[in-house]
Design a protein around this motif. Structure first.
Motif, PDB file in Angstrom:
ATOM      1  N   GLU A   1       0.813  -1.213   0.000  1.00 44.90           N
ATOM      2  CA  GLU A   1       0.000   0.000   0.000  1.00 44.90           C
ATOM      3  C   GLU A   1       0.850   1.268   0.000  1.00 44.90           C
ATOM      4  OE1 GLU A   1      -3.401   2.109   2.861  1.00 44.90           O
ATOM      5  OE2 GLU A   1      -2.971  -0.048   3.030  1.00 44.90           O
ATOM      6  N   GLU A   2       1.920   1.294   0.795  1.00 40.24           N
ATOM      7  CA  GLU A   2       2.757   2.487   0.874  1.00 40.24           C
ATOM      8  C   GLU A   2       3.463   2.754  -0.459  1.00 40.24           C
ATOM      9  OE1 GLU A   2       3.407   4.710   3.297  1.00 40.24           O
ATOM     10  OE2 GLU A   2       2.117   3.838   4.839  1.00 40.24           O
ATOM     11  N   PHE A   3       4.040   1.711  -1.049  1.00 40.31           N
ATOM     12  CA  PHE A   3       4.763   1.914  -2.303  1.00 40.31           C
ATOM     13  C   PHE A   3       3.811   2.284  -3.430  1.00 40.31           C
ATOM     14  CE2 PHE A   3       6.450   0.308  -6.350  1.00 40.31           C
ATOM     15  CZ  PHE A   3       7.586   1.096  -6.440  1.00 40.31           C
ATOM     16  N   VAL A   4       2.727   1.555  -3.565  1.00 37.28           N
ATOM     17  CA  VAL A   4       1.777   1.849  -4.637  1.00 37.28           C
ATOM     18  C   VAL A   4       1.182   3.245  -4.462  1.00 37.28           C
ATOM     19  CG1 VAL A   4      -0.410   1.150  -5.683  1.00 37.28           C
ATOM     20  CG2 VAL A   4       1.269  -0.584  -5.031  1.00 37.28           C
ATOM     21  N   GLY A   5       0.973   3.659  -3.203  1.00 32.91           N
ATOM     22  CA  GLY A   5       0.448   4.990  -2.941  1.00 32.91           C
ATOM     23  C   GLY A   5       1.479   6.093  -3.048  1.00 32.91           C
ATOM     24  N   GLY A   6       2.752   5.731  -3.164  1.00 28.54           N
ATOM     25  CA  GLY A   6       3.807   6.720  -3.325  1.00 28.54           C
ATOM     26  C   GLY A   6       4.097   7.526  -2.078  1.00 28.54           C
ATOM     27  N   THR A   7       3.792   6.988  -0.891  1.00 27.94           N
ATOM     28  CA  THR A   7       4.018   7.727   0.360  1.00 27.94           C
ATOM     29  C   THR A   7       5.214   7.193   1.141  1.00 27.94           C
ATOM     30  OG1 THR A   7       2.436   6.282   1.516  1.00 27.94           O
ATOM     31  CG2 THR A   7       1.577   8.336   0.586  1.00 27.94           C
ATOM     32  N   HIS A   8       5.957   6.254   0.594  1.00 24.06           N
ATOM     33  CA  HIS A   8       7.104   5.675   1.282  1.00 24.06           C
ATOM     34  C   HIS A   8       8.260   6.672   1.334  1.00 24.06           C
ATOM     35  CE1 HIS A   8       7.565   5.052  -3.011  1.00 24.06           C
ATOM     36  NE2 HIS A   8       8.869   4.932  -2.839  1.00 24.06           N
ATOM     37  N   THR A   9       9.107   6.539   2.339  1.00 24.05           N
ATOM     38  CA  THR A   9      10.314   7.349   2.462  1.00 24.05           C
ATOM     39  C   THR A   9      11.529   6.417   2.456  1.00 24.05           C
ATOM     40  OG1 THR A   9      10.479   7.290   4.882  1.00 24.05           O
ATOM     41  CG2 THR A   9       9.021   8.963   3.911  1.00 24.05           C
ATOM     42  N   THR A  10      12.716   7.006   2.582  1.00 27.94           N
ATOM     43  CA  THR A  10      13.930   6.195   2.589  1.00 27.94           C
ATOM     44  C   THR A  10      13.999   5.290   3.811  1.00 27.94           C
ATOM     45  OG1 THR A  10      15.169   7.953   3.689  1.00 27.94           O
ATOM     46  CG2 THR A  10      15.218   7.924   1.288  1.00 27.94           C
ATOM     47  N   LYS A  11      13.207   5.564   4.835  1.00 34.20           N
ATOM     48  CA  LYS A  11      13.232   4.767   6.070  1.00 34.20           C
ATOM     49  C   LYS A  11      12.208   3.636   6.058  1.00 34.20           C
ATOM     50  CE  LYS A  11      16.067   7.867   7.542  1.00 34.20           C
ATOM     51  NZ  LYS A  11      15.686   8.787   8.619  1.00 34.20           N
ATOM     52  N   TYR A  12      11.319   3.627   5.073  1.00 35.99           N
ATOM     53  CA  TYR A  12      10.175   2.730   5.126  1.00 35.99           C
ATOM     54  C   TYR A  12      10.572   1.269   5.274  1.00 35.99           C
ATOM     55  CZ  TYR A  12       6.060   0.089   3.811  1.00 35.99           C
ATOM     56  OH  TYR A  12       5.044  -0.833   3.803  1.00 35.99           O
ATOM     57  N   LEU A  13      11.462   0.781   4.422  1.00 38.58           N
ATOM     58  CA  LEU A  13      11.810  -0.642   4.475  1.00 38.58           C
ATOM     59  C   LEU A  13      12.516  -0.999   5.777  1.00 38.58           C
ATOM     60  CD1 LEU A  13      12.986  -1.657   0.896  1.00 38.58           C
ATOM     61  CD2 LEU A  13      10.866  -2.260   2.065  1.00 38.58           C
TER      62      LEU A  13
END
Length: 609
Positions: free
Chosen positions: A443-455
């Motif tokens: 959801e985060e990646f597809v929504g484009g709201t991820h940051t460099t810390k997400y993973l």
């Protein structure tokens, strides 16, 4: 234009550069280490030269060896690709000073100014490009780190001058960590980039990583080719890159692009380069919302070379960046204006790493590509150097290929990506293809709201193992072909010229394989960097290497008492430092390795009683 270009690199980027040369009707020369004698870039080149053992410092990083190979081949230019010597200003200067050979890249002086981070920060300040609060001179003492923390607060990023991709960067979250992490960052900078100089920056907690592709010629023309969003990272290593960014408005996009152009102008920069920025993410932003022109962004660094992810920009613009690198180096002028640059559709690059994402991204320790069947179809591009039956070379970076997908918009591009990744059939080794498929349903990646810390913050919660089981290879091999190989020396004449030739014969009868190979041949076949395998004689519990790598540091001595969790050694593997810790307490009775020694998976390191 040049007659013959030596590509001072290996793998897929070497093949990529050679293809650009072929489009320009330019001959190609490969260099290779002992470990790479059967690699794809060697097959692809018009001619190839062995430049040393598997250890990169003795081959691909050997300045004189690379230049000597170019002179032997009669090459009139050297293209460094990325990694290895690509951002080494000293090597670039040596090439510039070699009669008859042109350096394909920015001038060495420009590389030194823009590529070393503290100098680049000064240039960006002069060009009115916003920078993260930090030092503009190198830092050498822990007291300087403490003083910076008192002024700007923690966390602090300690960064190697020549670093990139997270290598040589350490995050200090409190003054008690400063001394150890300063030493580690300096050591990594020396090991990876031959430069132990470091600097400090305020560490941004939730940024997006946005980079702008630059092309500039030697006639004063500077163009930016739009931005790429590289925010999906693991331990500061990019995993998926895309363009345009799914998070920026056009106004913010233009601000960042123009900042990059100003910086390139101020640095008198020419050839290809990437200006990287950190953009402060709004943690409350919803999918579909975009970051506006009032969003803070900061200059991060300049990469004075082609990027791994240059392919994204090529798919969006239709501009062959590598071909333009060669044209600019040959003195040609850019034949398009900034207004001519248009981004069409959306593109994503998936790094195909030989790693098992379900096992903490552990790199493969060997194996054979029993099946290698890459995807195709409209909007699908493969950059690789592999073919079915190849053995995996594990002495270098774990990235073995790149899949690039282009679509009319992001939605089509991601849907096409699923199809391409499911088509991609690799058997014999683990890759992170299952991980990529997982992210395409995230959801985060597809929504484009991820940051460099997400993973790094959420990976343990993601269904990585389930996707690995569903989409991973049915079989995984060991260390490649197990047949006997013998090298024989022959003397031949071609047009009256005498040559000594070593021929390698595989699958020979056992009695033939046992005969010693003649001396004076074409080099070692060792892939472990030289030296014999470690062994132990003391009784007790043996701590072994979990992966192939190089011993960077031995933290204990024989007779030391250690507790569970104590760090025994530091093992460098796939460009990352890995602590080898004691699983239980005891006394060190034997140490089987020393600093600088190469080890294979399963080799004994330390004995505990």
């Amino acid at each position: 234009m040049f007659d013959k270009v030596l590509v001072a690199n290996r793998g897929e980027i070497a093949v990529r550069v050679m293809r650009a040369c072929e489009d320009l009707d330019v001959g190609t020369v490969a260099v290779y280490s002992d470990a790479d004698k059967h690699s794809g870039h060697v097959r692809h080149a018009d001619e190839a030269y062995n430049i040393g053992p598997a250890r990169a410092a003795d081959s691909y990083l050997d300045h004189e060896g690379v230049i000597e190979a170019a002179e032997k081949a009669g090459a009139d230019a050297i293209h460094p690709g990325y990694g290895f010597l690509a951002e080494n200003a000293e090597f670039a200067e040596k090439v510039e000073n070699t009669e008859g050979i042109t350096w394909v890249g920015p001038a060495s002086q420009s590389m030194e100014q823009a590529g070393e981070k503290t100098k680049a920060r000064k240039i960006m300040q002069a060009a009115d490009v916003p920078i993260v609060p930090g030092t503009t001179d190198p830092v050498t003492t822990v007291e300087e780190v403490h003083e910076f923390g008192e002024e700007h607060g923690y966390p602090i990023a300690i960064k190697a001058e020549g670093g990139g991709g997270g290598r040589g960067m350490k995050v200090v979250r409190g003054p008690e960590e400063a001394a150890e992490l300063l030493e580690t960052a300096q050591r990594e900078g020396e090991a990876y980039f031959d430069n132990d100089s470091v600097y400090l920056e305020r560490y941004l907690e939730n940024p997006r990583h946005i980079e702008v592709q630059i092309l500039a010629d030697q006639h004063g023309n500077v163009r930016h080719l739009g931005e790429r969003d590289c925010s999906l990272q693991r331990r500061h290593q990019k995993v998926i890159e895309e363009g345009p960014s799914p998070a920026l408005t056009d106004d913010l996009r233009e601000q960042i692009g123009e900042a990059a152009r100003r910086g390139a102008d101020e640095a008198n920069y020419y050839n290809a380069g990437t200006f990287e920025f950190l953009v402060e993410e709004d943690p409350d932003r919803e999918p579909g919302e975009l970051l506006g022109a009032d969003t803070n962004f900061y200059f991060l660094e300049v990469n004075t070379r082609i990027q791994v992810e240059h392919t994204v920009t090529e798919e969006l613009t239709g501009i062959d960046i590598v071909k333009w690198q060669l044209k600019v180096a040959a003195g040609e002028e850019l034949d398009f204006s900034q207004d001519d640059v248009e981004l069409e559709g959306h593109a994503v690059e998936y790094r195909i790493n030989a790693e098992n994402a379900a096992n903490e991204f552990a790199p493969a320790q060997g194996g054979e590509l029993e099946t290698y069947d890459p995807p195709g179809g409209i909007g699908v591009r493969m950059d690789d150097a592999l073919r079915q039956g190849d053995d995996l070379v594990t002495d270098y970076d774990s990235m073995i290929a790149k899949l690039i997908v282009h679509g009319g918009d992001r939605e089509e591009c991601l849907a096409r990506s699923k199809r391409a990744l499911r088509e991609y059939d690799i058997e014999g080794i683990h890759t992170i293809i299952p991980f990529h498929l997982m992210m395409l349903e995230n959801e985060e990646f597809v929504g484009g709201t991820h940051t460099t810390k997400y993973l790094d913050e959420t990976l343990d919660e993601l269904p990585t193992a389930e996707y690995q089981e569903q989409y991973g290879p049915e079989s995984v091999g060991g260390a490649g072909k197990d047949e006997e190989t013998v090298t024989r020396e022959f003397t031949i004449e071609v047009n009256g010229k005498r040559f000594q030739v070593d021929l390698e014969e595989s699958g020979v009868p056992q009695q033939a394989a046992q005969r010693p190979a003649p001396s004076g041949g074409g080099g070692s076949s060792s892939s472990g960097g030289g030296g014999s395998s470690p062994s132990v004689s003391a009784d007790g519990e043996v701590v072994t290497a979990e992966m192939q790598g190089t011993i960077l540091e031995v933290n204990v001595a024989e007779g030391d008492e250690v507790a569970s969790g104590d760090v025994l050694l530091v093992l460098e593997a796939m460009k990352m430092e890995n602590d080898v810790v004691a699983e239980f307490g005891g006394t060190v009775t034997e140490i089987a390795v020393e600093e600088g020694q190469s080890v294979n998976q399963g080799d004994p390191l330390v004995v505990l009683d």
